[in-house]
Structures are given as structure tokens and as C-alpha cells.
Design an enzyme around this catalytic site. Sequence first.
Site, short mmCIF file in Angstrom:
data_model
loop_
_atom_site.label_atom_id
_atom_site.label_comp_id
_atom_site.label_asym_id
_atom_site.label_seq_id
_atom_site.Cartn_x
_atom_site.Cartn_y
_atom_site.Cartn_z
CD GLU A 1 -2.98 -1.17 2.23
OE1 GLU A 1 -2.91 -0.33 3.15
OE2 GLU A 1 -3.87 -2.01 2.17
CG HIS B 1 -6.25 0.55 4.39
ND1 HIS B 1 -5.16 -0.22 4.68
CD2 HIS B 1 -7.12 0.35 5.42
CE1 HIS B 1 -5.35 -0.85 5.83
NE2 HIS B 1 -6.53 -0.51 6.29
#
Length: 636
Positions: free
Chosen positions: A353, A372
Site C-alpha cells: 500500500e 484503505h
Amino acid sequence: MASTPSPRTAATTLQNSLLSSSSSSSINHNKPSNLSFLHASSNSSSLKLVHSVSASFSPSNSSSTICNVLKTVESADISFSNARDLDGVVSIPKPIILVSEKLGEAGLDLLRSFGNVDCSYDLSPQDLCAKISLCDALIVRSGTKVTRQVFEAAQGRLKVVGRAGVGIDNVDLQAATEFGCLVVNAPTANTIAAAEHGIALLTSMARNVAQADASMKAGKWLRSKYVGVSLVGKTLAVMGFGKVGSEVARRAKGLGMHVIAHDPYAPADRARAIGVDLVSFEQAIATADFVSLHMPLTPATKKVFNDDTFAKMKKGVRLINVARGGVIDEDALVRALDSGIVAQAALDVFTVEPPPKDSKLVQHENVTVTPHLGASTKEAQEGVAIEIAEAVVGALNGELSATAVNAPMVPPEVLSELAPYVVLAEKLGRLAVQLVTGGSGIQNVKVVYKSARDPDSLDTRLLRAMVTKGIIEPISDTIINLVNADFSSKQKGLRISEERVIVDSSPEYPVETIQVQISNVQSRFASALSENGNISIEGKVKYGVPHLTRVGSFSVDVSLEGNLILCKQVDQPGMIGQVGNILGESNVNVSFMSVGRTVRRKQAIMAIGVDEEPNKDTQKKIGEVSAIEEFVFLKL
Ligand SMILES: NC(=O)C1=CN([C@@H]2O[C@H](COP(=O)(O)OP(=O)(O)OC[C@H]3O[C@@H](n4cnc5c(N)ncnc54)[C@H](O)[C@@H]3O)[C@@H](O)[C@H]2O)C=CC1
Ligand SMILES: O=C(O)C(=O)COP(=O)(O)O
């Protein structure tokens, strides 16, 4: 005047000793150090903060066995200096709390009322390592990797890592434990946010909301391209029936879905209560039209959704992931999407990420993605911030948080009751190890607790941890506390066993006596050996103060404060005077003295508490007293 601490303060001080601070002879071997820290000691009523301690120690090989370094322990230079303010109270600098990712204001306010808060977002791993040795606490979300390097760089200062959220897969828990750093999380405040995001992804994926929106914004009007699928009557498999999973299940039931769940640890009755059937992994993936992931990322769940599992799924299945990207083999998912096994996926989390810009998965036309955002509602972020700030402040106060991830939870009332016994346990450990002849090697330690209480109602984890701390901290390159005591002793090849003996006394007191035995070693003070050849010392708490009550087979009674001289001598008149004179001549103040003998006029042990360390000359003179057969000086 220094006031008597309340039981709560006493427990907190004790917890500091257990968790967050070094005690009297904590030593950093990595570099000669001059550390200031709290030291828990006791007086007759309760615990007091008494000393700032400076210790210097030369580097040693941390992997050395205890026997190799005992000699070094004997020659450690530990000096005490009081650091009181005018009221006689130790002034403690405010802790520094590094917040490395965005945290809600209410949590920040709480932190600011307690310590100095450094909000440094987007630190590189190098910058984080550079800063961390100046910080007592670190608060992160999912974006900061708290690696072993971070704990190494902290050089023992970092006491707590707070994860403002649930998943702690970005924190190296093993390293945290090894370095004695507590890890706490905020497990409840974002549950609903994550569940709602799961439902948002489920519904928007089924109706192609994101794709249709993008195409309209690109000037198109594609009604037939974005025909969706209905949810009612479809089977949803919830993988991981914990807090988020069960809230997703509850909401999906409201949408008219048939919900099944797989979770090897979830109780069936909790599932049944909301009309969910718990099924096997195989059954879940083979029958579901929608699969929603809610298990943590662990070695067991890493890439659990892979080519094999996708092959077993119903053709045209739809997948939602608000848990962790790492539970899916992302390349396998792209293949499953391309082949049509998986019709659509909606993903909030990714293995890396942010994912690479050219990620085939993110770019796939049948995939809906969010960056996220599961926990990102205003409400959840305020809640999480308060939850984690309270846990971190509590941990810095020495409390063992209910959300501790790598330490046992011990209620404050237990800590308060055990306070003086914990000090006793550490001092007995510290004394016992100094009685071992350097180079003997310690492998087996036994701690015997005599208590009138039922063994089940006596929590000895703290006491064992503190005996361990007393034994190994002087030869360890990390601070030993409740978090890492068991790990550190195992690593050093030390086996610490416990025995509880029920005695007929008042159950009002948790422990009557604590005995520390070290077997198969030689002693610098042969009289400390009991009949079975083990070094054995025993102590008890009297009026709140730890006392040494037995050395080998001799009874003594001396308060465990300051330092100690043990002499074995012929039991004859005048001995106390002779030794007292020698100490007096060199200005060594005697605090306590006690004589215990086995047979009258034969042999006795004199235990003398001294405030100062007698110099070599004075020790030589004591050794030259003809009736003294052996003696040893011990630092407490
Ligand atoms: N996307 C986001 O922003 C958010 C993601 N999460 C993630 O969601 C996950 C779940 O969070 P919670 O429900 O709060 O945690 P939880 O601990 O309450 O639930 C996790 C459940 O997974 C189960 N489980 C463990 N191994 C399993 C396996 N091999 N197969 C099936 N089930 C297994 C556990 O028994 C437990 O019931 C965590 O990974 C967390 O990091 C949580 C909040 C926000
Ligand atoms: O709580 C979790 O596990 C989450 O994934 C939330 O992550 P975040 O705090 O939003 O980076």
C-alpha cells in the site's frame, strides 16, 4: 514533603518497574550509558520513587550464556545518585509521543495533556529510525511499518507502540517483545466503520456504481453495460467471524442474503444467534455467491486465497476484501478475474500500500478499489484516537492495558496487592545470582511460593517475571519486564520453574514467603547452599517491606534495602561489635543487622545491611577477623 502515594500510585509505580522503566541496576550493554530512570523501592507503607540511577557497563556479547558473564556482573560499576526536586519528589520529564500518522484531535488532546506530542506524518523508514531513540511512545495506523530496525534504533527507550486501529500486521511483534516494548491496539472503535465499508463495497460492486460513475463522468450513458446482480437470496460467505465479520453478517441478513461464515475460532452459538451457519473453509468457498474477507493477516492466512482456492469457487463468484491485501495472492486473483471464475472484486486493502500505479489488479475493469478507507469515518477516527490515546497513556503510566497485544493483562487491584512482593521477587533474583560463582553457569532456577491461598487464585506471572528480571537484567542488553521476561530467559537457556506450597496462615496476604533456588552451581558463599546443594534464599514482606529471611539453612532477618554483607562466623560474643567497628572506621553506615545460627556457640550467619559499598581495604579487614569463615558483599 514527599507524600505517601495512594494504592493507585503504588500500583502505577510498580507497573512502571514491570513494564516501562529500568530498575536499579538496568544496564545497557550496547554502549556505556548514563541513564536516568525510575526505580521502584518500598518503604513501610507503600512504594516510593526514590532513585535516579546511573550505570555504566562495558559491552558484552548478548548471546553469551549467563556463566560467561557472571564475572562481569560482579565488577559492574553501578552508582546511585538522587534526583529529587525541592520537595524530595523525583521530577520526571514528560514522555515524548511520536504520532506518525493522522490521528483524531480528541486523541491528540488527550496525549498532549500527558506528554510532548510530535506529529510527524509521512516519515521515511530512515527518518523514523533516526527519531525513535528520542521517543517513549509511537502511535501508528496501517501505513507505518514498525520493523525490527525501529526497535533496534530505539535503543531501549521506546516503551509502547500504539496501533490506532485493529490490524497489527505492520508491527514486528516478535521484535517488540524481545525489546520489552508493549504493543497496544484500538480494537473496537472502527468495527462498524469497517463493516459499513464492506457493505458499501458489496452493494456498489453488485450494481457497478463505481464503473458507471466513471463512465458518466467520461461523457457516456451506458445503461445496458452496467446491468448488475441482485443480493436478495444470494449466499454470502463471511470469512472470519470476528467483530467486523459478524457486523457485516448482521447487515447482509438485513439485505435478505443467506449468510454463512467460516472461522475456526468462533463459537457456533454466537453465529446461530444472528442466523448464520458456521461452515468449513471448503464449504464456504464452494457454495458462496459473494465472499467477504474479515480475518487477520497472519502466517496462516497469508495468500490463503490463491489459484487452488479460486479453482474451488463457484464460477462468477464476487469477492470483497476489507481485511488485509496479503490474505489474497493478487496475481492469482487477476488470473481468476481474467478466466471469469471471479466475476468481480471490491478491494479496500492491498499487499503493498499504495499498490503500484500500473497494478493489473487495480486497473482491472471488474475490480472496484478504495485506498484503505475501511476505518475512515469521522466517528471511527475520533473513537480510535481516544481509544489508543487512553491505552498509550495508561501504558506510559505503567498500566497493563486491556488491549495489550504482547503482554498478559493484570488488573490494577492485583498489581496493587502484589506491589511489595514484586520488589521482593526482583531483589531475591538479584541476590541469588550474585551468590553464584562466576563461570558456574546457571540453567535451572526454581521459585517456591508459600501461600495460604488457593494456587488458582494466585497469579505468579508478575513475581516470576521479576525474579527473572533480577537474575538476568544485569547481564542482558535489554531492559527486562513483563513483556519480555519469559522470552529473554528462554533465549539465555534459563529454565525457571515454579512451585506453590499451601501453608496454614492468613489468606489475607497473597504470599507468605518467596524462595529462589539455583541448582547445579557453585556458590561464592558456601553457606547459601541448602542441604540439597542448591543456592537457596528466601524472603518475605513484613509491614510492606521486603526482608531476607533465610540464606541456605540459616534464618536471618534483614530488610532488603541498600546493600548487604553476609558473614559466616563462629557463634561467639563480640562479632557484631568487631565488624561494626571496621565498617564504622571506613564510614560505612549500617542500616540493619541480624544474626541467625544453626547450633548455639557453633556457627552463625550475620546479615548486615549497609548504605555504602565497603572499599577493598575494609572488605579485607572483615575477612581477617579470625572467627569469620567466609563473607560476601551483595548489591541490591
Ligand atoms: N480496511 C480497514 O480499514 C480495516 C480493516 N480491518 C481488518 O479486518 C480484520 C478483522 O478485524 P476485526 O473483526 O476487528 O478482528 P477480530 O479479531 O474481531 O476478528 C478476526 C476473526 O478472524 C478469525 N480468524 C483468524 N484466523 C482465521 C482463519 N484462518 N480463517 C477464518 N477466520 C479466522 C478470528 O477467529 C476472529 O474471529 C483485521 O484484519 C483488521 O485488520 C479492521 C478494521 C478496519
Ligand atoms: O484497523 C485496521 O486494521 C485498519 O486497517 C485501519 O487502518 P487505518 O488505521 O485506517 O490505517
